[in-house]
Write a protein that holds these residues in place. Structure first.
Motif, PDB file in Angstrom:
ATOM      1  N   LEU A  75       3.849   5.777  -4.907  1.00 14.15           N
ATOM      2  CA  LEU A  75       2.468   5.356  -5.145  1.00 14.15           C
ATOM      3  C   LEU A  75       2.297   3.917  -4.679  1.00 14.15           C
ATOM      4  CD1 LEU A  75       2.013   6.736  -8.786  1.00 14.15           C
ATOM      5  CD2 LEU A  75       1.178   7.787  -6.672  1.00 14.15           C
ATOM      6  N   GLY A  76       1.130   3.599  -4.161  1.00 11.07           N
ATOM      7  CA  GLY A  76       0.860   2.228  -3.763  1.00 11.07           C
ATOM      8  C   GLY A  76       0.696   1.328  -4.976  1.00 11.07           C
ATOM      9  N   PRO A 129       5.822  14.854  -1.003  1.00 15.40           N
ATOM     10  CA  PRO A 129       5.312  13.482  -1.109  1.00 15.40           C
ATOM     11  C   PRO A 129       6.381  12.438  -0.814  1.00 15.40           C
ATOM     12  CG  PRO A 129       4.693  14.790  -3.036  1.00 15.40           C
ATOM     13  CD  PRO A 129       5.698  15.593  -2.269  1.00 15.40           C
ATOM     14  N   LYS A 188      -1.088  -1.358  -7.360  1.00 12.82           N
ATOM     15  CA  LYS A 188      -2.502  -1.554  -7.704  1.00 12.82           C
ATOM     16  C   LYS A 188      -3.084  -2.822  -7.095  1.00 12.82           C
ATOM     17  CE  LYS A 188      -2.495   1.165 -11.973  1.00 12.82           C
ATOM     18  NZ  LYS A 188      -2.755   1.170 -13.436  1.00 12.82           N
ATOM     19  N   TYR A 192      -9.103   1.435   2.912  1.00 15.64           N
ATOM     20  CA  TYR A 192      -9.129   2.136   1.620  1.00 15.64           C
ATOM     21  C   TYR A 192     -10.555   2.602   1.342  1.00 15.64           C
ATOM     22  CZ  TYR A 192      -8.067   2.931  -3.362  1.00 15.64           C
ATOM     23  OH  TYR A 192      -7.865   3.485  -4.617  1.00 15.64           O
ATOM     24  N   ALA A 209      -3.022   9.686  -2.547  1.00 10.84           N
ATOM     25  CA  ALA A 209      -1.912   9.498  -3.486  1.00 10.84           C
ATOM     26  C   ALA A 209      -1.638  10.800  -4.238  1.00 10.84           C
ATOM     27  CB  ALA A 209      -2.230   8.369  -4.459  1.00 10.84           C
ATOM     28  N   ASP A 222      -0.785  13.496  -7.132  1.00 12.88           N
ATOM     29  CA  ASP A 222      -1.061  13.616  -8.563  1.00 12.88           C
ATOM     30  C   ASP A 222      -0.521  14.956  -9.039  1.00 12.88           C
ATOM     31  OD1 ASP A 222      -2.845  15.450  -7.524  1.00 12.88           O
ATOM     32  OD2 ASP A 222      -4.654  14.391  -8.130  1.00 12.88           O
ATOM     33  N   GLN A 260      -6.716   5.588   3.615  1.00 11.14           N
ATOM     34  CA  GLN A 260      -6.358   6.124   2.297  1.00 11.14           C
ATOM     35  C   GLN A 260      -7.624   6.501   1.555  1.00 11.14           C
ATOM     36  OE1 GLN A 260      -3.484   3.922   0.016  1.00 11.14           O
ATOM     37  NE2 GLN A 260      -3.877   5.070  -1.864  1.00 11.14           N
ATOM     38  N   GLY A 314       0.463  13.122  -0.057  1.00  9.22           N
ATOM     39  CA  GLY A 314       1.132  11.859  -0.334  1.00  9.22           C
ATOM     40  C   GLY A 314       2.282  11.566   0.593  1.00  9.22           C
ATOM     41  N   ALA A 343      -9.420   7.802  -1.916  1.00  8.51           N
ATOM     42  CA  ALA A 343      -9.192   7.756  -3.363  1.00  8.51           C
ATOM     43  C   ALA A 343     -10.532   7.804  -4.085  1.00  8.51           C
ATOM     44  CB  ALA A 343      -8.409   6.494  -3.727  1.00  8.51           C
ATOM     45  N   THR A 396       0.846  -1.191   0.000  1.00  2.00           N
ATOM     46  CA  THR A 396       0.000   0.000   0.000  1.00  2.00           C
ATOM     47  C   THR A 396       0.886   1.247   0.000  1.00  2.00           C
ATOM     48  OG1 THR A 396      -0.068   0.203   2.400  1.00  2.00           O
ATOM     49  CG2 THR A 396      -1.714  -1.240   1.376  1.00  2.00           C
ATOM     50  N   LEU A 397       0.256   2.405  -0.168  1.00  2.51           N
ATOM     51  CA  LEU A 397       0.998   3.664  -0.143  1.00  2.51           C
ATOM     52  C   LEU A 397       1.717   3.846   1.195  1.00  2.51           C
ATOM     53  CD1 LEU A 397       1.786   6.416  -1.272  1.00  2.51           C
ATOM     54  CD2 LEU A 397      -0.478   7.283  -0.648  1.00  2.51           C
TER      55      LEU A 397
END
Length: 424
Positions: free
Chosen positions: A254-255, A114, A257, A161, A228, A230, A196, A132, A198, A4-5
């Motif tokens: 970044l975590g 971040p 996927k 999440y 996260a 961006d 987290q 982040g 998202a 994970t992140l």
């Protein structure tokens, strides 16, 4: 191994190729923050342990924000202690009484990047997770250890999440989203876990709105509240560093996927309505219409949760649209930072707040901590855009505090009682 992140940031900071929830790691700290309330204990602990030099005088940030200007002899003494420490250690990033709330000032000044570990001797340090970073609040004595070594141990947390989708209605803000999540999960539902946030709703939020989300992760027990990074994140961070000559390299993390989460929540906010956290717990969340008609005495618009420019604009827009505030209540407005105050002055917002009968204070924690401005007396009811409504948080133990978004708070100021902004 997919991570994970939160796990990836802690792995990077501790020099490990991978970590798993429950692992104990010693992580390098990128930024450490204390303020005028928590700093003295950290400094006195260092002295007691005979530590004469901090690990890095450029990675320690000290803003004054809680009791500014000093509101007691004790506060003045704490300020003196911290100013002397700053001089002794040649701390490069010290912000005296003029700058505002720490959780707004640090990102504005380019101290949050971040992919790093950030610690602060204040529970709402999790605000910086909006950029982040793995940001978390620690105790003042733990901070002394961080000051001395630049490292701190962490137990790698599980991650909850929250995939948030849908377009928010005009009267609904990110404050309504996070309050709804806290009401769903509970005040201890994320204890020592990373939360987290998202989904396309979060993607479309401004940085200010994201900060509101991360800020309140602690109100469900979260160790951190991450979003996260961006392009919005990168642009904000680069602009802040350039404007304040605080530029330093950073790496986006970044975590994965296919990372595993302890639990994943699918939340559609398309039909979310304005909500409030009702006395005396942040997870006592109800639709505003359920408590509409409750008489109020004061409205507070500000704090590290909702004292940013977009919040002031949103609140004033409601007040202007409906011709002013009720003559029977008090409205205290506190911009989160000097920078925000100056922008609000340039836009004419501060003048208008005054014209409508509001009281505007210097950038500070203000009514949020129950020590400076806008204390509630016994039996009084307040609406606040801040993050906590425990007994005594804003004054008397016999007062009631409801937490709301700036739009809802302003609507209540107009009506003189609790009201859904859609019903004005």
């Amino acid at each position: 191994m997919a991570m994970t992140l939160a796990e990836k940031i802690l792995a990077k900071a501790s020099g490990n190729s991978e970590v798993s929830p429950g692992d104990i790691v010693m992580a390098k700290v990128e930024t450490a923050m204390v303020h005028d309330i928590t700093g003295p204990l950290s400094v006195n602990t260092l002295k007691k342990e005979g530590i004469s030099k901090v690990w890095d005088n450029e990675k320690i940030v000290i803003p004054f924000d809680h009791q500014i200007p000093a509101d007691s002899i004790n506060a003045a003494e704490n300020h003196i202690l911290m100013r002397n420490f700053v001089k002794e250690q040649n701390i490069k990033h010290f912000y005296d009484i003029r700058e505002g709330v720490c959780h707004q000032v640090l990102p504005e000044k380019g101290h949050i990047v971040p992919g790093t570990v950030v610690v602060g001797a204040d529970s709402h340090t999790c605000t910086y997770g909006a950029f982040g970073a793995f940001a978390t609040g620690i105790g003042s004595t733990d901070m002394a250890a961080a000051f001395a070594t630049g490292e701190l141990w962490f137990k790698v947390p599980e991650t909850l999440y929250f995939n948030i989708t849908g377009e928010l209605k005009p009267e609904v803000m990110s404050k309504d989203v996070i309050l709804s999540i806290i009401g769903m999960v509970g005040a201890d539902g994320a204890t020592y876990k990373a939360a987290q946030f998202a989904g396309n709703t979060v993607d479309n939020m401004t940085i200010a709105s994201r900060m509101t989300m991360s800020n309140m992760a602690i109100e469900m027990g979260g160790k951190a509240g991450l979003i996260a990074p961006d392009d919005k994140t990168i642009n904000y961070v680069k602009n802040a560093m350039e404007a304040n000559n605080t530029a330093k390299p950073f790496e986006l993390v970044l975590g994965d996927k296919n990372a595993e989460f302890e639990e994943k929540f699918e939340i559609d906010v398309s039909n979310l309505e304005p909500v409030m956290a009702c006395p005396h717990n942040v997870d006592n969340v109800k639709a505003v219409r359920e408590v509409a008609g409750t008489p109020i005495d004061q409205v507070f618009i500000g704090s590290c949760t909702n004292g940013r420019l977009e919040d002031l604009r949103a609140a004033l827009n409601v007040i202007e649209k409906h011709g002013g505030i009720s003559k029977d209540i008090r409205v205290v407005v506190t911009p989160a930072s000097r920078s925000i105050m100056l922008e609000a002055i340039d836009e004419g917002l501060i003048k208008k707040f005054y014209q409508y009968g509001c009281v505007v204070t210097n950038p500070s924690c203000s009514a949020c901590m129950g020590a400076l401005y806008g204390l509630l007396g016994p039996g009084e009811v307040g609406i606040a855009t801040s993050n906590r409504n425990f007994r005594g948080r804003e004054g008397s133990l016999e007062s009631d505090v409801y937490l709301a978004s700036p739009i809802t708070a302003a609507a209540c100021a107009v009506k003189g009682e609790i009201v859904d902004p859609r019903d004005l």
